[in-house]
Design a protein around this motif. Structure first.
Motif, PDB file in Angstrom:
ATOM      1  N   ASN A  69      30.364   0.449 -35.513  1.00 19.52           N
ATOM      2  CA  ASN A  69      30.492  -0.987 -35.165  1.00 19.52           C
ATOM      3  C   ASN A  69      29.653  -0.977 -33.736  1.00 19.52           C
ATOM      4  N   ASP A  70      28.852  -1.963 -33.639  1.00 18.80           N
ATOM      5  CA  ASP A  70      28.415  -2.232 -32.104  1.00 18.80           C
ATOM      6  C   ASP A  70      27.704  -1.132 -31.635  1.00 18.80           C
ATOM      7  N   ASN A  71      26.739  -0.433 -32.625  1.00 13.71           N
ATOM      8  CA  ASN A  71      26.062   0.332 -31.795  1.00 13.71           C
ATOM      9  C   ASN A  71      24.358   0.212 -32.061  1.00 13.71           C
ATOM     10  N   GLU A  89      18.325  -5.705 -26.690  1.00 11.22           N
ATOM     11  CA  GLU A  89      20.141  -5.452 -27.098  1.00 11.22           C
ATOM     12  C   GLU A  89      20.112  -3.857 -27.404  1.00 11.22           C
ATOM     13  N   GLU A  91      23.180  -1.829 -27.873  1.00 12.91           N
ATOM     14  CA  GLU A  91      24.728  -1.789 -27.817  1.00 12.91           C
ATOM     15  C   GLU A  91      25.339  -0.526 -27.511  1.00 12.91           C
ATOM     16  N   THR A  96      22.555  -5.639 -22.747  1.00 15.92           N
ATOM     17  CA  THR A  96      21.709  -7.001 -23.480  1.00 15.92           C
ATOM     18  C   THR A  96      21.009  -8.029 -22.423  1.00 15.92           C
TER      19      THR A  96
END
Length: 159
Positions: A69-71, A89, A91, A96
């Motif tokens: 997640n969030d990669n 963005e 991550e 960002t």
């Protein structure tokens, strides 16, 4: 008493963060030019988009997805309307940006791309990976480009 101050400080911090949402709109889409650039490069127009940014695309989107997640790593540029919009963005690096900051990050890379609608998919993807220094362990990468003549093309690798 200390707990109240900590909670108040945390709440104020969240409020300030929420209020400082950046716009994706770019205020000044003309690329910054150093005196060295203006002396060394003749003033030629090589297919720049309608906004004189030096970017040969009306819009450009890239999404590299990584495991977990969030990669993700996402780039978005759009000059189709009267305003230029940009989003950067990453991550993985916890970066960002939007608006002018994102534009300043992505414009130098986008303006260097010289591929066309006829360039092979692999060559376009490889150029984007190299230009934006996308880490190779991505699960998939998707690129959508709307060229200056209005032609749209999608490029994919992975999943």
């Amino acid at each position: 008493m200390k707990a109240r101050y900590i909670i108040s400080a945390a709440g104020l911090s969240l409020l300030l963060t929420a209020c400082s949402e950046e716009s994706e709109t770019v205020e000044d889409p003309t690329p910054e030019e150093t005196s060295d650039q203006s002396e060394e490069q003749p003033d030629t127009d090589q297919g720049a988009g309608p906004d004189d940014t030096g970017i040969p695309f009306l819009s450009f989107e890239m999404d590299a997805e990584y495991e977990g997640n969030d990669n993700d790593f996402e780039i978005s540029y759009d000059s189709e309307n009267s305003e230029v919009e940009a989003v950067y963005e990453n991550e993985r690096d916890m970066m960002t940006m939007s608006g002018d900051d994102a534009y300043q990050e992505i414009q130098p890379v986008l303006s260097e791309f010289d591929f066309t609608i006829d360039t092979s998919d692999d060559e376009v993807i490889d150029s984007v990976i190299e230009g934006f220094e996308v880490e190779e362990e991505f699960q998939s990468i998707e690129i959508e480009i709307k060229y200056s003549d209005g032609t749209e093309k999608e490029y994919k690798r992975g999943e």
